[in-house]
Enzyme design. Structure first.
Site, mmCIF file in Angstrom:
data_model
loop_
_atom_site.group_PDB
_atom_site.id
_atom_site.type_symbol
_atom_site.label_atom_id
_atom_site.label_comp_id
_atom_site.label_asym_id
_atom_site.label_seq_id
_atom_site.Cartn_x
_atom_site.Cartn_y
_atom_site.Cartn_z
ATOM 1 N N PHE A 187 0.824 -1.205 0.000
ATOM 2 C CA PHE A 187 0.000 0.000 0.000
ATOM 3 C C PHE A 187 0.864 1.263 0.000
ATOM 4 O O PHE A 187 0.554 2.234 -0.694
ATOM 5 C CB PHE A 187 -0.975 -0.006 1.183
ATOM 6 C CG PHE A 187 -2.160 -0.871 0.928
ATOM 7 C CD1 PHE A 187 -3.067 -0.555 -0.082
ATOM 8 C CD2 PHE A 187 -2.386 -2.027 1.656
ATOM 9 C CE1 PHE A 187 -4.170 -1.357 -0.342
ATOM 10 C CE2 PHE A 187 -3.482 -2.844 1.408
ATOM 11 C CZ PHE A 187 -4.379 -2.502 0.405
ATOM 12 N N GLY B 81 -7.702 -2.854 9.295
ATOM 13 C CA GLY B 81 -6.350 -3.051 9.812
ATOM 14 C C GLY B 81 -6.350 -4.178 10.810
ATOM 15 O O GLY B 81 -7.399 -4.653 11.254
ATOM 16 N N GLU C 236 -11.562 -11.452 12.794
ATOM 17 C CA GLU C 236 -10.727 -12.057 11.748
ATOM 18 C C GLU C 236 -9.583 -12.831 12.416
ATOM 19 O O GLU C 236 -8.420 -12.439 12.357
ATOM 20 C CB GLU C 236 -10.185 -10.963 10.813
ATOM 21 C CG GLU C 236 -9.457 -11.518 9.589
ATOM 22 C CD GLU C 236 -8.862 -10.414 8.712
ATOM 23 O OE1 GLU C 236 -9.117 -9.224 9.002
ATOM 24 O OE2 GLU C 236 -8.144 -10.748 7.763
ATOM 25 N N HIS D 212 -15.467 -10.546 7.522
ATOM 26 C CA HIS D 212 -14.845 -11.789 7.982
ATOM 27 C C HIS D 212 -15.702 -12.517 9.028
ATOM 28 O O HIS D 212 -16.358 -13.491 8.724
ATOM 29 C CB HIS D 212 -13.426 -11.569 8.511
ATOM 30 C CG HIS D 212 -12.463 -11.158 7.455
ATOM 31 N ND1 HIS D 212 -12.098 -11.990 6.426
ATOM 32 C CD2 HIS D 212 -11.809 -9.991 7.238
ATOM 33 C CE1 HIS D 212 -11.254 -11.352 5.630
ATOM 34 N NE2 HIS D 212 -11.061 -10.137 6.090
#
Ligand SMILES: [Zn+2]
Ligand SMILES: [Zn+2]
Lengths: 395, 395
Positions: free
Chosen positions: A93, A208, A241, A266
């Site tokens: 990124f 994140g 997640e 998720h």
């Protein structure tokens, strides 16, 4: 990502440098950028000049592509654990942001993404985006309103050349590493953006790594701003997640439903939380299941053991999502549908499985009832064509 | 298994041969056995003579050990799939059966097994056994009654030297590859054995690979003999040992509870069957969870994704079992408890997790209420000593 290398890095005015940590940085500018940030490198080189000096441009371009995706020949060795995966993820990124945040590239980049999804028979998308500032060659910087408008312009442009395309909506997302004050600011921004662009802005998310980042609970004051002021702001929280029961990540799953999430990103930990499981089932709150992402991030290897297999077996609400396909070296959504169909759905998964998953995508999208009805109508036509083709094709 | 190599194969009168498929066969006899079975090899060699001719006996003994366990340096290469694992598994049983079915070895073998479990702080066992016929040096063959009596004698003998040891019970097991008639015969045998040895015979099970073998449903007439005649025969069915939803293996799980199973071996597929899950929870029918076995058999790699993790999270009835530790190169039960504690139990597993798992072993054993109370009493003493040690040990 191939397009980024072959097209964008060949455009004029493209400078690059390498940080002390070895991460590539890019910047479009009239002349070499002057010390942009302390963390970045100081010697900017015009990519055009650099390529002229190179003997093996093909190999150089390959190295760029390697820097832009997680694809590698020895994934087990290169990424022994989640830390190394997350680091590479972030570096990608960092590397591409200087390229795609250049205003002309930015619009082309979205257009390019839409083309890939459209080629994959995806006609409507809900995209998580940070709405990072976009810059012009002269250094001028555009704000989030400009960025959302740019998205909208590209969507309109794309629809002109691809009349079947239905458009997309944006889920404004921010990092769960930021302070409470900054997230509160982002929540207010999301509310304002939704007022200005009610058709485009679907809601808000925090993204994140969950275990090193702050919990949803940590941001409770910020996340309760909408309810406090009686404003609507749908949440699409990444939560749960993890495959490891008993961490703070599990609690995010609980807080996501307490904070009235519209969908859960998720929710990998859901099978370990029967109360949240029953609640999300009763309230019809779907999980966004991302098979390839979970595999890349080492949460599960054999899809038959993906927790969604237990959930799909009894029809828990879920949709299939591709998370960040470009970074994983994948395109579109079909690969994720393939894994869901072959592994998660079990041995007797069939056309009904695919049908259910696709209609779920429509049912659980953030659009209005009228729009859903339209989507269903269009989809039914396409589905019938597909079934017709299957039935008539030569064997 | 090391004991088999170092002790048993060094005993006199031990002949061996290698089948055309390369499988080692053993037989104790006064003179070289004459063509025992067509499928077996014809040239029997006295092991004593063979070892005398060898240059490297250490290497030869190592090769024997390799033939007796699944342990290998390159498991991924040697066992690419379940087929290769199951084949090796069967070959091991073929190889060692000629050794352990020799009457004097048989008793020593049981004794040796008890020693290993006792050294692992296991004080009571429930053992699945085929009750294969046992032979004497002169060729005389003993029947199942003799075999059960031999088990009992060894247990009594072991208790004399290990007064804390509580004994074991046997679950008479047969292969799910056999015909309905043969299994009906075995069910009747199990009933008769339970009448003769009510303290030793706990019940009946069908073992072997579920997808290639017959289903429980296939054997329904045989398995309903006890209920038809109003006789008690507790079932401890292996069922649902698969990670792939939608196969015939899943149906075994359903039929196991319909056939009133007392415990379920593995039940790996349970999380994909919410009705059976709720039923077994309400009826307090535990799963026998075998972490290492599941790993070896490639059902799951990361224990955090073991379906039992979702079950343990809300307290579904379960016990930890080591399946066939000797074959997997493990000893006793502690390694399986370790995996259950570290992976399945999640990050916050603690002493309470271990306590629960151990008391479950007692609670769900097949013994009488009186005996369970005694077990609990003895265990509590040992547990308190253990806690005391933990609290006082130097750090
Ligand atoms: Zn994501
Ligand atoms: Zn077993």
């Amino acid at each position: 990502m191939e397009w980024l290398v072959k097209n964008v890095t060949y455009r004029p005015h493209c400078y690059f440098c390498i940080t002390p940590e070895g991460i590539l940085q890019f910047r479009f500018a009239q002349s070499a950028p002057q010390n942009l940030k302390a963390r970045e490198c100081s010697n900017w080189v015009l990519l055009e000049d650099h390529r002229k000096k190179l003997k093996d441009i093909v190999e150089f371009d390959k190295s760029l592509l390697r820097a832009f995706t997680m694809v590698t020949k020895n994934p087990e060795k290169i990424y022994p654990n989640e830390d190394s995966l997350r680091t590479k993820f972030q570096n990608i990124f960092l590397s591409i942001s200087g390229l795609v945040r250049h205003a002309p590239v930015f619009k082309d980049y979205i257009f390019q993404g839409l083309k890939e999804f459209h080629a994959d028979n995806v006609f409507f998308l809900e995209i998580r985006t940070m709405l990072w500032p976009v810059y012009e060659l002269n250094g001028e910087i555009h704000d989030q309103l400009w960025v959302v408008r740019a998205y909208q312009e590209v969507a309109d442009e794309f629809k002109r050349t691809h009349p079947e395309f239905m458009g997309f909506r944006l889920i404004f997302s921010d990092y769960r590493t930021k302070s409470l004050a900054l997230i509160a600011h982002s929540v207010r921004t999301a509310i304002r953006l939704r007022e200005v662009f009610p058709d485009i802005i679907a809601g808000f998310d925090l993204v994140g790594r969950e275990d090193t980042g702050y919990s949803l609970y940590h941001y409770k004051e910020a996340l309760m701003i909408p309810v406090t002021y009686g404003v609507q702001l749908p949440y699409f929280f990444h939560a749960g997640e993890t495959d490891w029961y008993g961490t703070s990540i599990d609690r995010n799953l609980i807080d996501a439903v307490i904070l009235n999430a519209t969908r859960i990103g998720h929710g990998f930990a859901l099978t370990k939380h029967p109360v949240v499981k029953a609640y999300t089932q009763n309230k019809d709150i779907p999980l966004e299941v991302c098979p390839i992402s979970n595999q890349v991030m080492k949460l599960v290897s054999d899809m038959r053991n993906h927790p969604a297999a237990a959930l799909m077996a009894y029809g828990h609400p879920m949709v299939i999502s591709s998370d960040d396909p470009a970074v994983f070296g994948a395109k579109g959504l079909s690969y994720d549908f393939y894994e869901a169909f072959m592994g998660i759905g079990g041995k007797r998964a069939d056309l009904r499985t695919l049908k259910k998953l696709v209609t779920n995508s429509i049912k659980y999208s953030s659009v209005s009832k009228t729009q859903k009805d339209l989507f269903m109508k269009v989809w039914k036509l396409k589905w019938n064509q597909f079934i017709d083709y299957l039935a008539r094709r030569p064997r």
